[in-house]
Design a protein around this motif. Structure first.
Motif, PDB file in Angstrom:
ATOM      1  N   SER A 126       0.813  -1.222   0.000  1.00  0.00           N
ATOM      2  CA  SER A 126       0.000   0.000   0.000  1.00  0.00           C
ATOM      3  C   SER A 126       0.845   1.270   0.000  1.00  0.00           C
ATOM      4  O   SER A 126       0.378   2.328  -0.434  1.00  0.00           O
ATOM      5  N   CYS A 127       2.091   1.170   0.511  1.00  0.00           N
ATOM      6  CA  CYS A 127       2.862   2.405   0.666  1.00  0.00           C
ATOM      7  C   CYS A 127       4.308   2.320   0.168  1.00  0.00           C
ATOM      8  O   CYS A 127       5.048   3.293   0.281  1.00  0.00           O
ATOM      9  N   ARG A 128       4.747   1.190  -0.336  1.00  0.00           N
ATOM     10  CA  ARG A 128       6.135   1.078  -0.795  1.00  0.00           C
ATOM     11  C   ARG A 128       6.424   2.112  -1.879  1.00  0.00           C
ATOM     12  O   ARG A 128       5.529   2.495  -2.639  1.00  0.00           O
ATOM     13  N   ARG A 129       7.686   2.569  -1.933  1.00  0.00           N
ATOM     14  CA  ARG A 129       8.051   3.615  -2.890  1.00  0.00           C
ATOM     15  C   ARG A 129       9.225   3.146  -3.738  1.00  0.00           C
ATOM     16  O   ARG A 129      10.219   2.628  -3.224  1.00  0.00           O
ATOM     17  N   GLN A 130       9.103   3.336  -5.053  1.00  0.00           N
ATOM     18  CA  GLN A 130      10.184   2.933  -5.954  1.00  0.00           C
ATOM     19  C   GLN A 130      11.371   3.896  -5.800  1.00  0.00           C
ATOM     20  O   GLN A 130      11.186   5.108  -5.637  1.00  0.00           O
ATOM     21  N   ILE A 131      12.569   3.349  -5.806  1.00  0.00           N
ATOM     22  CA  ILE A 131      13.775   4.164  -5.625  1.00  0.00           C
ATOM     23  C   ILE A 131      14.824   3.789  -6.659  1.00  0.00           C
ATOM     24  O   ILE A 131      14.737   2.741  -7.313  1.00  0.00           O
ATOM     25  N   ASP A 132      15.804   4.653  -6.803  1.00  0.00           N
ATOM     26  CA  ASP A 132      16.956   4.391  -7.668  1.00  0.00           C
ATOM     27  C   ASP A 132      18.179   4.190  -6.787  1.00  0.00           C
ATOM     28  O   ASP A 132      18.457   4.980  -5.880  1.00  0.00           O
ATOM     29  N   ILE A 133      18.939   3.135  -7.073  1.00  0.00           N
ATOM     30  CA  ILE A 133      20.176   2.848  -6.350  1.00  0.00           C
ATOM     31  C   ILE A 133      21.306   2.801  -7.369  1.00  0.00           C
ATOM     32  O   ILE A 133      21.160   2.176  -8.426  1.00  0.00           O
ATOM     33  N   PRO A 134      22.435   3.447  -7.101  1.00  0.00           N
ATOM     34  CA  PRO A 134      23.550   3.457  -8.065  1.00  0.00           C
ATOM     35  C   PRO A 134      23.983   2.045  -8.458  1.00  0.00           C
ATOM     36  O   PRO A 134      23.971   1.126  -7.642  1.00  0.00           O
ATOM     37  N   GLU A 135      24.361   1.912  -9.702  1.00  0.00           N
ATOM     38  CA  GLU A 135      24.750   0.611 -10.227  1.00  0.00           C
ATOM     39  C   GLU A 135      25.917   0.017  -9.450  1.00  0.00           C
ATOM     40  O   GLU A 135      25.959  -1.200  -9.200  1.00  0.00           O
ATOM     41  N   THR A 136      26.873   0.856  -9.058  1.00  0.00           N
ATOM     42  CA  THR A 136      28.031   0.349  -8.312  1.00  0.00           C
ATOM     43  C   THR A 136      27.603  -0.268  -6.983  1.00  0.00           C
ATOM     44  O   THR A 136      28.150  -1.292  -6.550  1.00  0.00           O
ATOM     45  N   ALA A 137      26.615   0.347  -6.330  1.00  0.00           N
ATOM     46  CA  ALA A 137      26.126  -0.177  -5.050  1.00  0.00           C
ATOM     47  C   ALA A 137      25.415  -1.513  -5.252  1.00  0.00           C
ATOM     48  O   ALA A 137      25.537  -2.433  -4.426  1.00  0.00           O
ATOM     49  N   LEU A 138      24.678  -1.636  -6.356  1.00  0.00           N
ATOM     50  CA  LEU A 138      23.979  -2.894  -6.631  1.00  0.00           C
ATOM     51  C   LEU A 138      24.971  -4.018  -6.937  1.00  0.00           C
ATOM     52  O   LEU A 138      24.792  -5.155  -6.475  1.00  0.00           O
ATOM     53  N   LEU A 139      25.995  -3.705  -7.693  1.00  0.00           N
ATOM     54  CA  LEU A 139      27.024  -4.717  -7.995  1.00  0.00           C
ATOM     55  C   LEU A 139      27.710  -5.171  -6.719  1.00  0.00           C
ATOM     56  O   LEU A 139      27.970  -6.372  -6.521  1.00  0.00           O
ATOM     57  N   LYS A 140      27.997  -4.221  -5.846  1.00  0.00           N
ATOM     58  CA  LYS A 140      28.643  -4.542  -4.579  1.00  0.00           C
ATOM     59  C   LYS A 140      27.734  -5.408  -3.703  1.00  0.00           C
ATOM     60  O   LYS A 140      28.200  -6.269  -2.946  1.00  0.00           O
ATOM     61  N   ALA A 141      26.410  -5.185  -3.797  1.00  0.00           N
ATOM     62  CA  ALA A 141      25.449  -5.944  -2.993  1.00  0.00           C
ATOM     63  C   ALA A 141      25.252  -7.363  -3.507  1.00  0.00           C
ATOM     64  O   ALA A 141      24.694  -8.208  -2.792  1.00  0.00           O
ATOM     65  N   GLY A 142      25.694  -7.651  -4.755  1.00  0.00           N
ATOM     66  CA  GLY A 142      25.574  -9.005  -5.279  1.00  0.00           C
ATOM     67  C   GLY A 142      24.700  -9.148  -6.507  1.00  0.00           C
ATOM     68  O   GLY A 142      24.493 -10.261  -7.002  1.00  0.00           O
ATOM     69  N   PHE A 143      24.180  -8.042  -7.049  1.00  0.00           N
ATOM     70  CA  PHE A 143      23.397  -8.095  -8.279  1.00  0.00           C
ATOM     71  C   PHE A 143      24.315  -8.396  -9.459  1.00  0.00           C
ATOM     72  O   PHE A 143      25.477  -7.966  -9.489  1.00  0.00           O
ATOM     73  N   THR A 144      23.784  -9.097 -10.436  1.00  0.00           N
ATOM     74  CA  THR A 144      24.524  -9.278 -11.691  1.00  0.00           C
ATOM     75  C   THR A 144      24.190  -8.114 -12.621  1.00  0.00           C
ATOM     76  O   THR A 144      23.181  -7.417 -12.429  1.00  0.00           O
ATOM     77  N   ALA A 145      25.046  -7.913 -13.621  1.00  0.00           N
ATOM     78  CA  ALA A 145      24.814  -6.828 -14.578  1.00  0.00           C
ATOM     79  C   ALA A 145      23.481  -7.020 -15.294  1.00  0.00           C
ATOM     80  O   ALA A 145      22.759  -6.051 -15.575  1.00  0.00           O
ATOM     81  N   GLU A 146      23.132  -8.268 -15.571  1.00  0.00           N
ATOM     82  CA  GLU A 146      21.863  -8.560 -16.249  1.00  0.00           C
ATOM     83  C   GLU A 146      20.675  -8.204 -15.362  1.00  0.00           C
ATOM     84  O   GLU A 146      19.681  -7.646 -15.834  1.00  0.00           O
ATOM     85  N   GLN A 147      20.767  -8.491 -14.058  1.00  0.00           N
ATOM     86  CA  GLN A 147      19.675  -8.177 -13.137  1.00  0.00           C
ATOM     87  C   GLN A 147      19.467  -6.668 -13.009  1.00  0.00           C
ATOM     88  O   GLN A 147      18.338  -6.191 -12.895  1.00  0.00           O
TER      89      GLN A 147
END
Length: 575
Positions: free
Chosen positions: A470-491
């Motif tokens: 009901s209240c979640r908000r979409q956000i942008d996170i820098p690509e470098t932070a996502l890679l560091k967190a474990g995301f793949t480039a494709e994800q």
């Protein structure tokens, strides 16, 4: 004489505040000297001593202090107490420091003080609120009345608790114990403490809390609920009522209220209605300032033992279903206390519970009663432990055995051999991840051959909070932070990420929990490595080759699906 007086005044040394009061002719030099001596004798500040002095015009005193310290002078008698901030600050803090929060604005909290020279009060407010503190000066007599009203609010709330639902709250146990407890409680059914404890239980149940923590400290009693895996503080009664609250809980759970030096464990069951019962497990621990009590709430009636609702991804569910349908072997579920291991096993037993299977379980204690399954509680006092019960099960022609936890070599050895001789064995261990389970079994002393030949699936799991839709908000996170967190480039290319906000339908932006899982099927190659005594790094390389996801990678899938936030996954999987 005049010259002598001038020389004498220069020999006297006053504090800066008192010197200014002398200069503004609020006090005489003689009165000032007496004031400072009296303050030292009473162990209070000179300002407070002046404010309490009937011979000093307190209104002029506070006007002067307002100018000296640059603080607004406020008439608290005109302030409507219903507008006091809702920030939870223990009443004893307000009493001890003679302070009252009067307004919150953004990250600031405005606090009324009667003594601008005492800095301990503002520091206490900063500690309890983590907010910037702005001071407002008010007169001593007026702040005292407001503090008294605020401090008595907890007592008053105990006396005016809503009775709704209390009539159906009842103790359930064997007849002798139930009768003894009720007899001991006769005559105090309507006392404030009884009503407070009843309300504490009911509120925890209504908020779907899993635990209640009752913690006495030197200056306060703190009570917290664990909701969706996170502790939240609730308003508590004054410290002087702590022993009564703790004694009431101990009486209900049939513990020795006179014994306060050693830990105790108890249980109780409350009937909320004719069709609803809640189990509680109580643990006491002597601490520096009294007994801490932790109450585990087991709402077995509200548990949905359905594999489809646990949070498995489709490929994970297929692996688990395939493993539990095998006629023999061992399935191990790992994770810390409160990670949902028992529910995963109960859900599997619920699927396997058919008329043609003999299923037995040994637990400490039995958490969910399942008709059609022979469930046994261990009893260490009677020398009935996991190993002894397991030996008994094997003489009763079992098909499936569930062991609540493998804690030692004897239990592990019997369970492994049962899995090798035509029985399906399900159990739990406390390890950080799936691969760590193998090392744990070997360190217990179980032979590598027995581990490699009996274990078919190891499943590590955690529970994460789900975002409120009901209240979640979409956000942008820098690509470098996502890679560091474990995301793949494709994800990252297609990622839509959300953060919690908070609304009336949720708690801090989250509502409910779901599981994340690391599935480690023991392949033939993995089994061979285990039996050969391979080291941890060799097993990790093979798991990576076989594309076994880590808990962090499983959590990232939930983030990508909008189920939870990245911060929540990092909190839970930071191992």
């Amino acid at each position: 004489m005049q010259q002598h007086a001038t020389v004498s005044s220069r020999d006297e040394s006053f504090s800066g505040l008192v010197q200014m009061l002398i200069e503004q002719k609020i006090v005489s030099r003689r009165a000032a000297k007496k004031l400072e001596v009296e303050a030292r004798e009473k162990g209070i500040t000179a300002f407070k001593c002046a404010a309490l002095n009937d011979d000093i015009d307190t209104h002029k005193l506070y006007q002067a202090a307002s100018q000296i310290y640059g603080l607004p002078f406020f008439d608290l008698s005109t302030f409507d107490k219903k507008y006091l901030p809702t920030t939870t600050i223990p009443s004893n803090v307000l009493q001890d420091h003679e302070i009252v929060p009067i307004q919150e604005r953004g990250s600031k909290i405005f606090v009324a003080v009667a003594d601008p020279t005492d800095h301990s009060g503002p520091e206490a407010i900063r500690f309890h609120t983590s907010m910037a503190v702005e001071l407002v000066l008010v007169e001593q007599d007026k702040i005292g009345k407001v503090i008294a009203d605020v401090a008595s609010a907890a007592d008053t709330s105990l006396l005016t608790l809503d009775d709704e639902g209390f009539d159906d709250l009842d103790i359930i146990g064997d007849d002798e114990l139930e009768s003894a407890v009720k007899k001991e409680l006769e005559g105090d059914i309507d006392t404030p403490i009884v009503r407070f404890v009843n309300k504490m239980f009911l509120d925890a149940i209504n908020q779907s809390a899993s635990d209640i923590h009752v913690e006495p400290y030197e200056r306060s009693l703190r009570i917290r609920y664990r909701v969706d895996g996170v502790l939240h503080e609730i308003p508590a009664p004054p410290l002087q009522m702590a022993n009564q609250v703790i004694s009431r809980i101990k009486i209900l759970s049939r513990l020795d209220i006179a014994e306060k030096r050693v830990p105790q464990d108890g249980r109780m069951k409350l009937r909320l209605s004719k069709t609803s019962e809640i189990d509680f497990r109580i643990s006491t621990m002597p601490t520096l300032f009294g007994e801490k009590i932790v109450i585990r709430i087991l709402d077995t009636g509200g548990m949905a033992l359905d594999l489809a609702t646990l949070g498995f991804e489709p490929d994970q569910l297929a692996i688990y279903e395939e493993a539990i349908k095998r006629p023999y072997g061992m399935i191990l579920v790992t994770g810390p206390t409160g990670s949902g291991k028992s529910i995963s096993l109960y859900s599997a037993l619920n699927v396997l519970n058919t008329i043609d299977r003999n299923i037995s379980s040994v637990e400490d204690p039995v958490e969910v009663h399942l008709a059609g399954i022979n469930q046994v509680n261990i009893n260490e006092k009677a020398n009935v432990g996991f190993a002894r019960v397991l030996r008994g099960f094997l003489r009763q022609d079992p098909d499936i055995i569930m062991v609540g936890e493998i804690r030692d070599l004897e239990t592990g050895d019997i369970a492994v051999k049962a899995a090798q001789t035509g029985h399906l064995v399900l159990s739990t261990l406390h390890t950080n991840d799936a691969l760590g389970t193998i090392s744990r079994l070997l360190n217990m002393g179980i032979e590598p051959f027995n581990v490699g030949s009996s274990v078919h699936l190891i499943m590590a799991q955690r529970l994460i909070r789900k975002l409120c839709t009901s209240c979640r908000r979409q956000i942008d996170i820098p690509e470098t932070a996502l890679l560091k967190a474990g995301f793949t480039a494709e994800q990252i290319q297609s990622a839509e990420l959300y953060n919690p906000v908070g609304c009336g339908n949720c708690t801090d932006g989250f509502r409910g929990r779901t599981g994340i899982f690391q599935m480690l099927p023991v392949s033939d190659e993995m089994s061979t490595l285990i039996m050969a005594g391979a080291k941890q790094d060799e097993l990790e390389k093979l798991a990576s080759k076989e594309k076994v996801k880590t808990l962090r990678q499983a959590g990232i899938v939930k983030v990508l699906n909008g189920v939870t936030s990245l911060a929540e996954v990092e909190r839970v999987t930071n191992i």
